[in-house]
Scaffold this motif. Structure first.
Motif, PDB file in Angstrom:
ATOM      1  N   LEU A 153       0.855  -1.188   0.000  1.00 38.99           N
ATOM      2  CA  LEU A 153       0.000   0.000   0.000  1.00 38.99           C
ATOM      3  C   LEU A 153       0.889   1.234   0.000  1.00 38.99           C
ATOM      4  O   LEU A 153       1.678   1.434   0.927  1.00 38.99           O
ATOM      5  CB  LEU A 153      -0.916  -0.014   1.209  1.00 38.99           C
ATOM      6  CG  LEU A 153      -1.993  -1.095   1.142  1.00 38.99           C
ATOM      7  CD1 LEU A 153      -2.682  -1.262   2.482  1.00 38.99           C
ATOM      8  CD2 LEU A 153      -3.020  -0.767   0.072  1.00 38.99           C
ATOM      9  N   LEU A 163       1.217   3.700   3.050  1.00 39.13           N
ATOM     10  CA  LEU A 163       1.684   3.209   4.346  1.00 39.13           C
ATOM     11  C   LEU A 163       3.210   3.063   4.323  1.00 39.13           C
ATOM     12  O   LEU A 163       3.785   2.761   3.278  1.00 39.13           O
ATOM     13  CB  LEU A 163       1.074   1.848   4.668  1.00 39.13           C
ATOM     14  CG  LEU A 163      -0.447   1.732   4.758  1.00 39.13           C
ATOM     15  CD1 LEU A 163      -0.830   0.337   5.243  1.00 39.13           C
ATOM     16  CD2 LEU A 163      -1.024   2.768   5.709  1.00 39.13           C
ATOM     17  N   GLU A 211       4.281  -0.043   8.562  1.00 39.31           N
ATOM     18  CA  GLU A 211       2.823  -0.188   8.551  1.00 39.31           C
ATOM     19  C   GLU A 211       2.364  -1.260   7.568  1.00 39.31           C
ATOM     20  O   GLU A 211       1.410  -1.995   7.839  1.00 39.31           O
ATOM     21  CB  GLU A 211       2.160   1.148   8.199  1.00 39.31           C
ATOM     22  CG  GLU A 211       2.254   2.161   9.321  1.00 39.31           C
ATOM     23  CD  GLU A 211       1.872   3.573   8.864  1.00 39.31           C
ATOM     24  OE1 GLU A 211       1.386   4.346   9.695  1.00 39.31           O
ATOM     25  OE2 GLU A 211       2.092   3.893   7.677  1.00 39.31           O
ATOM     26  N   PHE A 218       0.343  -4.355   8.961  1.00 37.01           N
ATOM     27  CA  PHE A 218      -0.981  -4.542   8.369  1.00 37.01           C
ATOM     28  C   PHE A 218      -1.449  -5.998   8.479  1.00 37.01           C
ATOM     29  O   PHE A 218      -2.601  -6.277   8.791  1.00 37.01           O
ATOM     30  CB  PHE A 218      -0.828  -4.141   6.900  1.00 37.01           C
ATOM     31  CG  PHE A 218      -2.111  -3.952   6.168  1.00 37.01           C
ATOM     32  CD1 PHE A 218      -2.909  -2.861   6.435  1.00 37.01           C
ATOM     33  CD2 PHE A 218      -2.504  -4.852   5.195  1.00 37.01           C
ATOM     34  CE1 PHE A 218      -4.086  -2.668   5.737  1.00 37.01           C
ATOM     35  CE2 PHE A 218      -3.680  -4.662   4.507  1.00 37.01           C
ATOM     36  CZ  PHE A 218      -4.474  -3.575   4.773  1.00 37.01           C
ATOM     37  N   ALA A 219      -0.500  -6.920   8.234  1.00 39.66           N
ATOM     38  CA  ALA A 219      -0.852  -8.342   8.242  1.00 39.66           C
ATOM     39  C   ALA A 219      -1.083  -8.869   9.655  1.00 39.66           C
ATOM     40  O   ALA A 219      -1.636  -9.948   9.830  1.00 39.66           O
ATOM     41  CB  ALA A 219       0.244  -9.153   7.562  1.00 39.66           C
ATOM     42  N   GLU A 226      -2.533  -6.860  12.127  1.00 38.04           N
ATOM     43  CA  GLU A 226      -3.641  -6.138  12.755  1.00 38.04           C
ATOM     44  C   GLU A 226      -4.838  -7.035  12.997  1.00 38.04           C
ATOM     45  O   GLU A 226      -5.556  -6.875  13.974  1.00 38.04           O
ATOM     46  CB  GLU A 226      -4.066  -4.966  11.859  1.00 38.04           C
ATOM     47  CG  GLU A 226      -3.140  -3.777  11.988  1.00 38.04           C
ATOM     48  CD  GLU A 226      -3.384  -2.741  10.917  1.00 38.04           C
ATOM     49  OE1 GLU A 226      -4.271  -2.961  10.067  1.00 38.04           O
ATOM     50  OE2 GLU A 226      -2.684  -1.713  10.934  1.00 38.04           O
ATOM     51  N   ILE A 227      -5.039  -7.993  12.096  1.00 35.25           N
ATOM     52  CA  ILE A 227      -6.209  -8.858  12.192  1.00 35.25           C
ATOM     53  C   ILE A 227      -6.203  -9.748  13.426  1.00 35.25           C
ATOM     54  O   ILE A 227      -7.222 -10.300  13.783  1.00 35.25           O
ATOM     55  CB  ILE A 227      -6.315  -9.756  10.937  1.00 35.25           C
ATOM     56  CG1 ILE A 227      -4.973 -10.415  10.666  1.00 35.25           C
ATOM     57  CG2 ILE A 227      -6.756  -8.963   9.746  1.00 35.25           C
ATOM     58  CD1 ILE A 227      -5.001 -11.313   9.445  1.00 35.25           C
ATOM     59  N   ARG A 260       6.123  -9.045   5.047  1.00 35.86           N
ATOM     60  CA  ARG A 260       4.697  -9.081   5.371  1.00 35.86           C
ATOM     61  C   ARG A 260       4.170 -10.520   5.325  1.00 35.86           C
ATOM     62  O   ARG A 260       3.355 -10.924   6.163  1.00 35.86           O
ATOM     63  CB  ARG A 260       3.919  -8.213   4.378  1.00 35.86           C
ATOM     64  CG  ARG A 260       2.437  -8.130   4.687  1.00 35.86           C
ATOM     65  CD  ARG A 260       1.687  -7.324   3.669  1.00 35.86           C
ATOM     66  NE  ARG A 260       1.760  -7.944   2.353  1.00 35.86           N
ATOM     67  CZ  ARG A 260       1.464  -7.331   1.220  1.00 35.86           C
ATOM     68  NH1 ARG A 260       1.089  -6.074   1.235  1.00 35.86           N
ATOM     69  NH2 ARG A 260       1.563  -7.967   0.071  1.00 35.86           N
TER      70      ARG A 260
END
Lengths: 231, 308
Positions: A93, A96, A100, A104-105, A107-108, A152
């Motif tokens: 992205l 980001l 970040e 991102f991977a 955060e879930i 990531r």
């Protein structure tokens, strides 16, 4: 036990094109497998079946104990959490930072922020980009961007790493650097499946090579090379 | 086991707050698109707010007029005080009666004298006994639509000679007002629907540009609800932000108009509704529409990208 298993898999697209025809194969835990073939040979379709971007038209696809063919759309995340995926176009992205993009991977999972930080920095260290965690993707070279995307993919320590032509956009020297990182990840125990065009890499590393031609699995050879059937 | 369950709920709470945080971040990160959405929401909500204010005023005007419609019951000339009281009780016992007011023929004659100086001299010739007028009851009804029936019932009471309420005209008025009210409702509902459509479309465009983000979220193993919830909050936030301008503009604008025209429009007959009575409702209405439509529009728009 096999981590990945394909049983008589057919894949036909709605436009009538048959991408895969009666493909069966097994991949054990810890293996490194190259999937090679010309453009439109069906190797991309094979890779896409593994992370359920596509569903098989017929046959069974089992990844990490999950029957991918029967996986409902809203349950796909369960499969993807077991996988790390690396793409030719990095899929970062742009708005980001490196940090970040990797975080991102995670955060879930609802992890604590110090845990996220520890894991992200560890992954960035593995790909040698720890220093650049504050940069944005467009400030990085292609090779560096691919390393972010690998970080990531491995940040959650997946069992399987799927690479769809990860060196397709890179020059030979950078490709080897990326390959070195992927190989290291494999040596640490992660199963790797990598679709590639890169003759030099396939011939240098001498891993198991699966060749797909016109949708048919024509060759499956331990320590194979590019077009090894002609050897 | 309990610890594990506790951990899971802590994680869920963290994910929930993370969603809200993401929504805020995303509004700022995609500033230009957020401004576009907020402006679109603001413009349509201004229309909604104006039409709601209009509809309040139309309603209040029509019900004011309706409240003024009176049945005048003229009593027989030779009624006794006892009969007058009896008639009042009988009227009060009927359905649909709001107020009853007695006006004696003497009161009537005094009023006429006051209103017109020329008449005064003529009317002075009459004594209480020779007064040609009749005692009356002024009756107001609760529901104007059945005024005809009520008037008829009053006329049937013994001692009542004639009943007048502006027959024909009142019915026409009621019909016209019904049409006007229905039109204002339709306009408000129509505008709300158009707003919903516009807002969800704008949000759809905003989300289209984030297709890639959604795609990557799916690829790294985000569940659909994990992806949808921040968009839900983002829509909610955009809706709330978009309703600020309409609320401020319409409320202050209306209060200013109310002051400027001294609470009436051109003539004292058309009274404006006091802003204090409706502003709270308008604020709630506009915010609710903004927030609900924003949140649902955004939630719906993101769904189409969750199929891969």
């Amino acid at each position: 036990m096999n981590l990945i298993e394909l049983k008589n898999v057919y894949k036909q697209y709605s436009n009538g094109v048959t991408a895969l025809c009666d493909v069966s194969l097994e991949i054990a835990k810890g293996e490194f497998v190259f999937v090679i073939g010309k453009t439109a040979s069906g190797k991309s379709s094979l890779i896409k079946l593994l992370y359920r971007q596509e569903k098989p038209s017929k046959g069974g696809v089992f990844v990490g104990g999950i029957n991918v063919a029967k996986l409902k759309n809203r349950k796909v995340y369960k499969l993807r959490r077991k996988l790390g995926i690396v793409f030719q176009d990095y899929k970062l992205l742009p708005n980001l930072t490196v940090y970040e993009n990797v975080a991102f991977a995670l955060e879930i999972y609802g992890l604590r922020s110090d845990e996220v930080r520890r894991k992200v920095m560890k992954a960035l260290e593995k790909v040698g980009l720890k220093e650049k965690f504050k940069s944005y993707p467009d400030q990085l070279s292609g090779g560096e961007q691919q390393r972010v995307s690998i970080a990531r993919a491995i940040v959650n320590e997946p069992k399987i790493l799927i690479c769809d032509e990860p060196t397709g956009n890179l020059d030979p020297k950078t490709s080897l650097e990326i390959m070195e990182i992927i190989n290291k990840i494999n040596e640490e125990g992660t199963t790797v499946i990598m679709a590639t065009h890169d003759k030099e890499i396939v011939n240098k590393y001498r891993k198991r090579v699966i060749t797909i031609e016109k949708g048919i699995l024509v060759n499956d050879k331990e320590k194979g090379g590019y077009f090894s059937e002609k050897d | 086991m309990t610890k594990k369950r506790g951990d899971t709920s802590v994680k869920k709470i963290r994910i929930f707050f993370h969603s809200i945080e993401e929504a805020f971040k995303s509004v700022f990160r995609n500033a230009s698109l957020s401004i576009a959405s907020i402006s679109c929401i603001a413009i349509t909500l201004i229309l909604v707010a104006v039409s709601v204010i209009l509809s309040y005023n139309v309603n209040s005007f029509t019900s004011d007029i309706e409240k003024d419609v009176t049945i005048v019951a003229f009593l027989d000339k030779e009624v006794t005080q006892e009969q007058i009281d009896e008639i009042k009780t009988k009227i009060a016992n009927l359905d649909n009666i709001a107020t009853i007011e007695f006006e004696s023929k003497q009161q009537l004659i005094d009023e006429m004298k006051e209103e017109n100086a020329d008449l005064e001299n003529i009317l002075n010739q009459y004594t209480e006994e020779t007064n040609p007028l009749q005692d009356t009851y002024l009756v107001k009804v609760e529901n104007i639509e059945t005024i005809g029936k009520t008037a008829e019932e009053i006329e049937n009471i013994e001692g009542v000679s004639i009943v007048k309420y502006g027959e024909g005209m009142v019915e026409d008025l009621v019909n016209v007002f019904d049409v006007v009210k229905n039109i204002t409702y339709i306009v408000v509902i129509g505008l709300v629907l158009v707003t919903a459509f516009l807002i969800s479309n704008t949000i759809k465009i905003t989300i289209q540009t984030r297709k890639r983000q959604i795609e990557i979220m799916r690829l790294v193993g985000a569940s659909n609800s994990f992806i949808k919830i921040p968009f839900f909050f983002e829509g909610l936030l955009l809706g709330a932000l978009g309703s600020i301008i309409p609320i401020v503009a319409c409320c202050y604008g209306y209060m200013y108009l109310y002051e400027r025209f001294n609470g009436q429009l051109f003539t004292p007959i058309i009274k404006l509704v006091n802003p204090d009575l409706i502003i709270f409702n308008i604020i709630i209405f506009v915010i609710t529409i903004g927030v609900v439509v924003g949140a649902l529009g955004s939630y719906r728009a993101v769904r189409r990208y969750l199929k891969i």
